[in-house]
Design a protein around this motif. Structure first.
Motif, short mmCIF file in Angstrom:
data_model
loop_
_atom_site.label_atom_id
_atom_site.label_comp_id
_atom_site.label_asym_id
_atom_site.label_seq_id
_atom_site.Cartn_x
_atom_site.Cartn_y
_atom_site.Cartn_z
N VAL A 1 0.84 -1.19 0.00
CA VAL A 1 0.00 0.00 0.00
C VAL A 1 0.88 1.24 0.00
N VAL A 2 0.31 2.35 -0.48
CA VAL A 2 0.99 3.65 -0.51
C VAL A 2 0.07 4.67 0.14
N PRO A 3 0.59 5.83 0.55
CA PRO A 3 -0.24 6.83 1.22
C PRO A 3 -1.47 7.20 0.41
N PHE A 4 -2.58 7.34 1.10
CA PHE A 4 -3.85 7.60 0.43
C PHE A 4 -3.88 8.95 -0.27
N ALA A 5 -3.38 9.98 0.40
CA ALA A 5 -3.57 11.34 -0.10
C ALA A 5 -2.30 11.96 -0.69
N ARG A 6 -1.21 11.19 -0.82
CA ARG A 6 0.02 11.75 -1.36
C ARG A 6 0.38 11.06 -2.67
N PRO A 7 0.94 11.79 -3.62
CA PRO A 7 1.34 11.16 -4.89
C PRO A 7 2.46 10.17 -4.66
N THR A 8 2.54 9.17 -5.54
CA THR A 8 3.57 8.14 -5.41
C THR A 8 4.10 7.77 -6.79
N THR A 9 5.35 7.37 -6.83
CA THR A 9 5.95 6.87 -8.07
C THR A 9 6.01 5.34 -8.06
N PRO B 1 -7.82 -8.28 6.52
CA PRO B 1 -8.56 -7.20 5.88
C PRO B 1 -7.93 -5.83 6.07
N TRP B 2 -6.66 -5.76 6.54
CA TRP B 2 -6.09 -4.48 6.95
C TRP B 2 -5.64 -3.63 5.77
N GLY B 3 -5.37 -4.25 4.61
CA GLY B 3 -5.14 -3.44 3.41
C GLY B 3 -6.41 -2.71 3.02
N THR B 4 -7.51 -3.42 3.04
CA THR B 4 -8.81 -2.82 2.74
C THR B 4 -9.20 -1.81 3.83
N HIS B 5 -8.94 -2.15 5.08
CA HIS B 5 -9.25 -1.22 6.18
C HIS B 5 -8.46 0.08 6.02
N ALA B 6 -7.20 -0.03 5.62
CA ALA B 6 -6.38 1.17 5.42
C ALA B 6 -6.97 2.06 4.33
N GLU B 7 -7.46 1.44 3.28
CA GLU B 7 -8.08 2.21 2.20
C GLU B 7 -9.41 2.81 2.64
N TYR B 8 -10.21 2.03 3.35
CA TYR B 8 -11.52 2.46 3.80
C TYR B 8 -11.43 3.65 4.75
N THR B 9 -10.40 3.66 5.58
CA THR B 9 -10.22 4.74 6.55
C THR B 9 -9.30 5.85 6.02
N LYS B 10 -8.93 5.76 4.76
CA LYS B 10 -8.16 6.80 4.05
C LYS B 10 -6.75 7.02 4.60
N TYR B 11 -6.16 5.96 5.08
CA TYR B 11 -4.74 6.02 5.44
C TYR B 11 -3.86 5.66 4.25
N ALA B 12 -4.28 4.66 3.49
CA ALA B 12 -3.43 4.14 2.43
C ALA B 12 -4.30 3.47 1.38
N LYS B 13 -3.69 3.20 0.23
CA LYS B 13 -4.42 2.50 -0.83
C LYS B 13 -3.53 1.42 -1.42
N PRO B 14 -4.10 0.26 -1.71
CA PRO B 14 -3.32 -0.83 -2.31
C PRO B 14 -2.82 -0.43 -3.70
N ILE B 15 -1.56 -0.73 -3.97
CA ILE B 15 -0.97 -0.43 -5.27
C ILE B 15 -0.56 -1.70 -6.00
N MET B 16 -0.23 -2.77 -5.24
CA MET B 16 0.12 -4.08 -5.79
C MET B 16 -0.41 -5.15 -4.86
N TRP B 17 -1.10 -6.12 -5.41
CA TRP B 17 -1.58 -7.25 -4.62
C TRP B 17 -0.57 -8.38 -4.70
#
Length: 336
Positions: A123-131, A198-214
């Motif tokens: 996962v990467v930060p939800f609200a910050r750009p990533t490369t 479910p913590w990758g999904t939880h991170a996305e749901y609570t806007k901490y992070a978003k999955p970038i690669m499964w």
């Protein structure tokens, strides 16, 4: 989406206790009319363990005349040690600790079934750009992980294979709690993190992070959580060991056939919302299997050796599907 949860609330929800397993967080006795010694079963708040949750909620242990005591832990490592010592008769446990325990000589510990495959994410930060788009993009990045968890082994091993040494070409920081990883992502201390469901999904749901690669993209069909038995208990109580396996298989079948009921059960036992659990299973982020997968287990053991986590990849003697085969025969089907 839900608002952020505080660290205090998150730890209360997930049962994580600083530095130790939440061994005191014991579920209620599931009693039956026949008196038997309780079967202590270790588990995590993870959707990988949903077959157990469904078995508990559907009364499958009662059907088998068993008294079970579900015992909550914060991490798989202490579950493995509990199975070895006999404090636990059985455990739902991550692939990394279970397979690496199997490489230790003379341990009274067998992997007796699978529960899940894949089901983790970078996962990467939800609200910050990533490369970061692929594994090689992790070069030079700060990565949060819980060391030697299954997801951690998968990602770091495949980084190594891709030519990015996780010890030299990146900064991999070890954490004790998932919420600390999420805070690190939010504050900008981390560029990426390694989480399981479910913590990758939880991170996305609570806007901490978003999955970038499964992890299924990184290492298709890699082994994930397993069921393990204390072999001294299983050898001395074969009938009970087969019955516990029957509840596991029935819970697995129920999970696959009853989507909404599984969502409710998994949400209750994981301590997060049904909406999040519905995403995990509805978007196929969670894959389950009862297959022990000896070849996949062997490759995982070799990954542990490559990363310096395991001393040997000699594990096959501790993979034992005899209880699963017996349970399937009693259930009247050869396959789950």
């Amino acid at each position: 989406m839900s608002a952020h949860v505080t660290r205090r609330k998150f730890l209360k929800l997930t049962g994580l206790v600083a530095g130790t397993a939440a061994a005191a967080s014991v579920g209620p006795f599931i009693r039956t009319t026949r008196a038997q010694s309780p079967v202590n079963v270790g588990y995590l708040k993870a959707t990988h363990h949903s077959p157990l949750f469904n078995a508990l909620d559907q009364g499958y242990f009662q059907d088998e005349g068993l008294e079970v005591k579900p015992v909550l832990f914060a991490g798989s490592g202490p579950i493995g040690e509990g199975v070895i010592t006999g404090a636990l008769q059985a455990g739902y446990i991550g692939s990394a600790p279970s397979i690496f325990i199997c490489s230790r000589p003379g341990v009274p510990f067998n992997i007796v079934s699978g529960t899940a495959t894949e089901s983790s994410a970078v996962v990467v930060p939800f609200a910050r750009p990533t490369t970061i788009k692929q594994l090689t993009d992790l070069r030079g990045k700060n990565i949060g992980t819980i060391r030697a968890a299954t997801a951690d082994i998968v990602v770091r091993y495949k980084m190594l294979e891709a030519g990015v040494d996780p010890f030299k070409h990146a900064t991999v920081r070890n954490f004790s709690h998932i919420q600390d990883i999420l805070v690190g992502l939010e504050k900008g201390d981390l560029d990426a993190a390694i989480l399981w469901e479910p913590w990758g999904t939880h991170a996305e749901y609570t806007k901490y992070a978003k999955p970038i690669m499964w992890s299924g993209e990184i290492w298709p069909f890699h082994v994930c959580c397993r069921v393990a038995y204390n072999t001294k208990w299983a050898d001395a109580n074969r009938d009970a060991a087969v019955k516990v396996m029957k509840t596991h298989i029935r819970g697995y079948r129920f999970m696959r056939a009853n989507f909404e009921e599984n969502v409710k059960s998994s949400a209750k036992w994981c301590g997060i919302t049904e909406k999040e659990i519905r995403i995990v299973f509805g978007q196929d982020r969670q894959k389950n299997t009862i297959n022990i997968d000896p070849l996949g287990s062997q490759e995982f053991a070799e990954a542990g050796v490559a990363l310096g986590v395991a001393e040997t990849a000699n594990i096959q003697h501790n993979l034992n599907d005899a209880y699963q085969r017996a349970a399937l025969a009693e259930l009247g089907k050869k396959k789950a």
